[in-house]
Design a protein around this motif. Structure first.
Motif, PDB file in Angstrom:
ATOM      1  N   LYS A   1     128.429  20.253  28.018  1.00  0.00           N
ATOM      2  CA  LYS A   1     129.779  19.903  28.464  1.00  0.00           C
ATOM      3  C   LYS A   1     129.762  18.720  29.436  1.00  0.00           C
ATOM      4  CE  LYS A   1     130.845  24.875  28.381  1.00  0.00           C
ATOM      5  NZ  LYS A   1     131.278  26.019  29.224  1.00  0.00           N
TER       6      LYS A   1
ATOM      7  N   THR B   1     129.890  15.478  29.191  1.00  0.00           N
ATOM      8  CA  THR B   1     130.896  14.422  29.015  1.00  0.00           C
ATOM      9  C   THR B   1     132.242  14.852  29.586  1.00  0.00           C
ATOM     10  OG1 THR B   1     129.799  13.582  27.026  1.00  0.00           O
ATOM     11  CG2 THR B   1     132.105  12.984  27.339  1.00  0.00           C
ATOM     12  N   THR B   2     132.626  16.092  29.315  1.00  0.00           N
ATOM     13  CA  THR B   2     133.900  16.608  29.836  1.00  0.00           C
ATOM     14  C   THR B   2     133.892  16.657  31.355  1.00  0.00           C
ATOM     15  OG1 THR B   2     134.268  17.948  27.857  1.00  0.00           O
ATOM     16  CG2 THR B   2     135.475  18.580  29.847  1.00  0.00           C
TER      17      THR B   2
ATOM     18  N   ARG C   1     131.980  14.951  33.440  1.00  0.00           N
ATOM     19  CA  ARG C   1     131.931  13.586  33.973  1.00  0.00           C
ATOM     20  C   ARG C   1     133.320  12.951  33.954  1.00  0.00           C
ATOM     21  NH1 ARG C   1     129.571  10.282  29.728  1.00  0.00           N
ATOM     22  NH2 ARG C   1     131.775  10.167  29.144  1.00  0.00           N
ATOM     23  N   ASP C   2     134.012  13.070  32.834  1.00  0.00           N
ATOM     24  CA  ASP C   2     135.336  12.453  32.717  1.00  0.00           C
ATOM     25  C   ASP C   2     136.329  13.094  33.676  1.00  0.00           C
ATOM     26  OD1 ASP C   2     134.300  10.811  30.791  1.00  0.00           O
ATOM     27  OD2 ASP C   2     135.189  11.893  29.087  1.00  0.00           O
TER      28      ASP C   2
ATOM     29  N   ASP D   1     128.728   5.793  31.233  1.00  0.00           N
ATOM     30  CA  ASP D   1     128.068   6.762  30.361  1.00  0.00           C
ATOM     31  C   ASP D   1     127.519   7.944  31.152  1.00  0.00           C
ATOM     32  OD1 ASP D   1     128.519   5.115  28.091  1.00  0.00           O
ATOM     33  OD2 ASP D   1     126.794   3.888  28.653  1.00  0.00           O
ATOM     34  N   ALA D   2     127.121   7.682  32.389  1.00  0.00           N
ATOM     35  CA  ALA D   2     126.592   8.728  33.269  1.00  0.00           C
ATOM     36  C   ALA D   2     126.566   8.172  34.684  1.00  0.00           C
ATOM     37  CB  ALA D   2     125.191   9.152  32.831  1.00  0.00           C
TER      38      ALA D   2
ATOM     39  N   ASP E   1     122.549  15.158  33.452  1.00  0.00           N
ATOM     40  CA  ASP E   1     122.926  14.311  32.327  1.00  0.00           C
ATOM     41  C   ASP E   1     122.535  12.858  32.600  1.00  0.00           C
ATOM     42  OD1 ASP E   1     124.390  13.738  29.792  1.00  0.00           O
ATOM     43  OD2 ASP E   1     125.764  12.689  31.135  1.00  0.00           O
TER      44      ASP E   1
ATOM     45  N   GLN F   1     120.006  10.796  30.210  1.00  0.00           N
ATOM     46  CA  GLN F   1     120.423   9.585  29.502  1.00  0.00           C
ATOM     47  C   GLN F   1     119.581   8.373  29.888  1.00  0.00           C
ATOM     48  OE1 GLN F   1     124.384   8.508  28.482  1.00  0.00           O
ATOM     49  NE2 GLN F   1     125.255  10.441  29.232  1.00  0.00           N
TER      50      GLN F   1
END
Length: 238
Positions: free
Chosen positions: A45, A47-48, A50-51, A71-72, A218, A222
Motif C-alpha cells: 500500500k 503508493t497510497t 505516500r500520496d 516516486d518515493a 518503500d 525503490q
C-alpha cells in the motif's frame, strides 16, 4: 506539615502516577499493534500512503517539485560523525545538478528530505522557518558513485528511532559532489533525530506509525532497485 500540604502532595503523586500509567499502557498497546501488523502486506500500500502524505501535511514537497513526480521519499538528518564533510559538501556547487535557491550552510539541524524522482535524487533542505532553502539534484551519474550502508544506533539516534518501532534501522548515505561528499543519516521509518518539530515527537497513532515505516521502506526498496550500489536489506521484507 499541614494536612493541606499532605493532600496536595498526595494528589500530585496520584495525578503523576496516573499519567505515567496511561502513557505506559498506550506504549504497550502501540508496541503490540506494531508487532501484530503484517508489514509485508502493508508495503503493498506504499503508493497510497505516500500520496496521502503528499496530499496532506507534506504537500509542500510536491509544490517544490512542481510537475516532477515523487516516486518515493524519506527524511534525512545531518551526520554529526562527519561534520566537516557535510559543511564542505553543502558549500560546493553541484555540477550537472539543478540547484535552486542560495546555497548556504546551516549549523542548526533543520528538516531535510530525500525525494526519488525518476532516475534523480532530490535533496531538499529547510531553514529555521520551515521553508525550502536549498534544492539539490543528484543525477544517475552521481548516484552511481553514491553509497548507502546500515549503521549502528546509539544515544539520541537510537532513542528517536525506537519511537517509530523496535525494528527501525539506520543508514548513512554518501552523495558525491565536486568536493567532499554530503553525508546524511536516514532510517527505515520517517525519523528526524531532534525534537524541534512535532514530527520528531512520539506519536500514539498506530496507523500513522505503520505508514511512516512503509513510506521509508518503500524509498529504500525503490532506490535499491534503480541503483544496485544503494541496495540494502529492506526491514519490512525480512
Amino acid at each position: 506539615m499541614s494536612i493541606q500540604v499532605i493532600l496536595i502532595i498526595a494528589f500530585t503523586i496520584l495525578v503523576y502516577g496516573g499519567i505515567m500509567y496511561f502513557t505506559y499502557a498506550k506504549k504497550r498497546k502501540l508496541k503490540e499493534a506494531m508487532q501484530n501488523t503484517d508489514f509485508k502486506a502493508e508495503l503493498q500500500k506504499a503508493t497510497t500512503y505516500r500520496d496521502n502524505f503528499l496530499g496532506g501535511e507534506y504537500s509542500y514537497l510536491q509544490k517544490q517539485m512542481g510537475n516532477l513526480p515523487i516516486d518515493a521519499f524519506n527524511f534525512a538528518n545531518l551526520d554529526y560523525s562527519n561534520k566537516s564533510a557535510i559543511k564542505d559538501g553543502l558549500k560546493d556547487s553541484l555540477r550537472s545538478a539543478a540547484t535552486l535557491g542560495t546555497v548556504r550552510y546551516q549549523t542548526v539541524q533543520t528538516p531535510k528530505y530525500l525525494i526519488l524522482s525518476g532516475d534523480d535524487l532530490h535533496l531538499l533542505d529547510t531553514d529555521t522557518e520551515g521553508d525550502i532553502s536549498n534544492h539539490f539534484v543528484f543525477d544517475k551519474d552521481r548516484l552511481a558513485q553514491a553509497t548507502l550502508i546500515e549503521i549502528p544506533q546509539k544515544g539520541t539516534m537510537q532513542a528517536f528511532a525506537k519511537q517509530k518501532g523496535d525494528n527501525v534501522k539506520a543508514y548513512r548515505i554518501s552523495l558525491p559532489t565536486d568536493g567532499q561528499p554530503i553525508e546524511l543519516v536516514l532510517f527505515s521509518a520517517l525519523v528526524f533525530t531532534y525534537a524541534t518539530t512535532s514530527t520528531a515527537m512520539l506519536s500514539m497513532n498506530t496507523q500513522k506509525l505503520i505508514q511512516e515505516n512503509v513510506i521509508a521502506n518503500d524509498f529504500l526498496q525503490q532506490i535499491g532497485q534503480k541503483y544496485p550500489n544503494l541496495r540494502v536489506a529492506i526491514p519490512l521484507l525480512d
